[in-house]
Write an enzyme that holds these catalytic residues in place. Structure first.
Site, mmCIF file in Angstrom:
data_model
loop_
_atom_site.group_PDB
_atom_site.id
_atom_site.type_symbol
_atom_site.label_atom_id
_atom_site.label_comp_id
_atom_site.label_asym_id
_atom_site.label_seq_id
_atom_site.Cartn_x
_atom_site.Cartn_y
_atom_site.Cartn_z
ATOM 1 N N ALA A 6 12.392 18.479 33.744
ATOM 2 C CA ALA A 6 11.807 17.142 33.829
ATOM 3 C C ALA A 6 10.456 17.258 34.514
ATOM 4 O O ALA A 6 10.378 17.645 35.690
ATOM 5 C CB ALA A 6 12.732 16.212 34.607
ATOM 6 N N LEU A 32 9.324 11.676 31.115
ATOM 7 C CA LEU A 32 10.022 10.427 30.866
ATOM 8 C C LEU A 32 9.036 9.267 30.848
ATOM 9 O O LEU A 32 8.352 9.009 31.843
ATOM 10 C CB LEU A 32 11.083 10.188 31.948
ATOM 11 C CG LEU A 32 12.064 11.330 32.194
ATOM 12 C CD1 LEU A 32 13.096 10.905 33.233
ATOM 13 C CD2 LEU A 32 12.729 11.757 30.900
ATOM 14 N N CYS A 101 17.374 5.221 40.108
ATOM 15 C CA CYS A 101 16.749 5.975 39.019
ATOM 16 C C CYS A 101 17.403 7.347 38.872
ATOM 17 O O CYS A 101 17.684 7.801 37.764
ATOM 18 C CB CYS A 101 15.253 6.123 39.281
ATOM 19 S SG CYS A 101 14.357 6.956 37.956
ATOM 20 N N GLY A 125 11.745 18.803 40.278
ATOM 21 C CA GLY A 125 10.986 19.289 41.426
ATOM 22 C C GLY A 125 11.458 18.731 42.740
ATOM 23 O O GLY A 125 10.722 18.767 43.734
ATOM 24 N N CYS A 197 7.389 3.170 42.025
ATOM 25 C CA CYS A 197 6.538 3.505 40.886
ATOM 26 C C CYS A 197 6.208 2.306 40.019
ATOM 27 O O CYS A 197 5.137 2.254 39.404
ATOM 28 C CB CYS A 197 7.165 4.617 40.056
ATOM 29 S SG CYS A 197 8.629 4.124 39.118
#
Length: 356
Positions: A6, A32, A101, A125, A197
């Site tokens: 990802a 994503l 999320c 990460g 975000c």
């Protein structure tokens, strides 16, 4: 091993993917798309999920010479994360959308699709360690305490952990940036993302007001005496001091703090800072990284992503988690997630329903 990396467009996920390639894994990068209008989701160092991030992720994948795809999870993200965030505030609670999320998107929807496509694991990460223990895979705190993200991963199940990889677990952030620069990754000096975000300007109150509008109500003290008016109880959270705009000072002359939000009657209850202190809180919907510990057992509890773990006695009673702290804590709000640890091992998590 076939690994789905990802790639958010930041330095951490890029280096994580690079390490997997160097280790000889068959790596595919995926970014994503979480917004129907990606330009609305990030500016500068805030959040993630913008077109800029997508381009940065693609450039990193090109440098690593791995396949790269963009997966559209905008609808799922809206329903599972954004809508949930709004409804929690409507109900007078304070949610953590990053945990939601991870629970519903990154390690559920993405992992499910990855496994269906024949991948063995999803790598991110995140800064956290996976350790093979006697009862399965254990989730532990990262080596770098300043970057540790085990709290926001506390919702993961054993099945999800078995198919997860965190290549940065043992590395301080300074070394990750140096490694990225040595590899020629353009994101080596990219600022870390922060805040929520999907609120690019950091104005949570403004964002909620666009969804929930303005609904004036009373600000009262613990005796029910009206001290002022607010324009929406969703603008407040337990422990908040700013924004009350009260004309009547506290009897002792000190500032007042939000003690409780009562959405049913649209009332915000305020009081002294001392009244914020709690020793016990209850959690609902507990989830476990391995298996439940009935208890009572001695461990640590953390109720904020960047908060300090606090020594506690933890007991599972039916479908409810009871946390009794050794010392008082402040600003514990319903809706927050409490993650419980045994040393640096994550045991599980729950959603706080009440504190006293």
């Amino acid at each position: 091993m076939r690994v789905l990396a990802a790639m958010s467009g930041g330095v951490d996920s890029a280096v994580a993917a690079a390490r997997l390639v160097a280790a000889g894994h068959d790596v595919t990068g995926v970014h994503l798309a979480l917004s129907k209008n990606p330009q609305s989701y990030r500016t500068g160092a805030r959040g993630c999920c913008s077109l800029e991030d997508s381009h940065d992720a693609r450039r990193a994948a090109d440098l690593l010479d791995i396949p790269f795809y963009v997966w559209d999870f905008a609808q799922e993200f809206q329903e599972e994360v954004v809508d949930d965030f709004v409804e929690e505030y409507r109900a007078g609670r304070t949610p953590n959308p990053c945990l939601k999320c991870n629970e519903k998107i990154k390690f559920a929807a993405v992992l499910d699709r990855g496994l269906a496509l024949g991948f063995d694991a999803v790598a991110t990460g995140h800064y956290a360690r996976l350790v093979e223990g006697p009862d399965g895979v254990e989730l532990h705190r990262a080596v770098d305490p300043e970057k540790d993200q085990s709290y926001v991963l506390g919702v993961l199940t054993q099945t999800q952990l078995r198919h997860s990889l965190f290549p940065l677990a043992e590395t301080p952030k300074t070394e990750v940036r140096a490694e990225a620069e040595a590899l020629g990754l353009a994101v080596a000096k990219k600022p870390d993302s922060h805040d929520i975000c999907f609120i690019p300007d950091g104005d949570t109150q403004g964002f909620l007001s666009r969804y929930l509008g303005e609904e004036p109500g009373d600000i009262v003290d613990s005796e029910g005496v009206t001290l002022g008016i607010h324009h929406g109880s969703h603008n407040f959270t337990v422990g908040q001091r700013k924004g009350l705009d009260l004309k009547i000072p506290a009897p002792n002359g000190e500032a007042r703090y939000v003690l409780k939000i009562e959405p049913v009657n649209n009332t915000v209850v305020v009081g002294a800072r001392e009244d914020l202190k709690v020793r016990t809180f209850r959690g609902i919907r507990p989830s476990w990284t391995q298996h439940p510990i009935e208890g009572p057992w001695r461990g640590q509890a953390q109720y904020r992503a960047h908060g300090a773990p606090m020594d506690a006695t933890i007991t599972l009673r039916g479908s409810e988690l009871l946390v009794e702290l050794d010392r008082e804590a402040s600003g514990v709000a319903p809706g927050q997630s409490v993650v419980v640890f045994d040393g640096d091992r994550v045991v599980g998590s729950a959603t706080i329903s009440e504190a006293h």
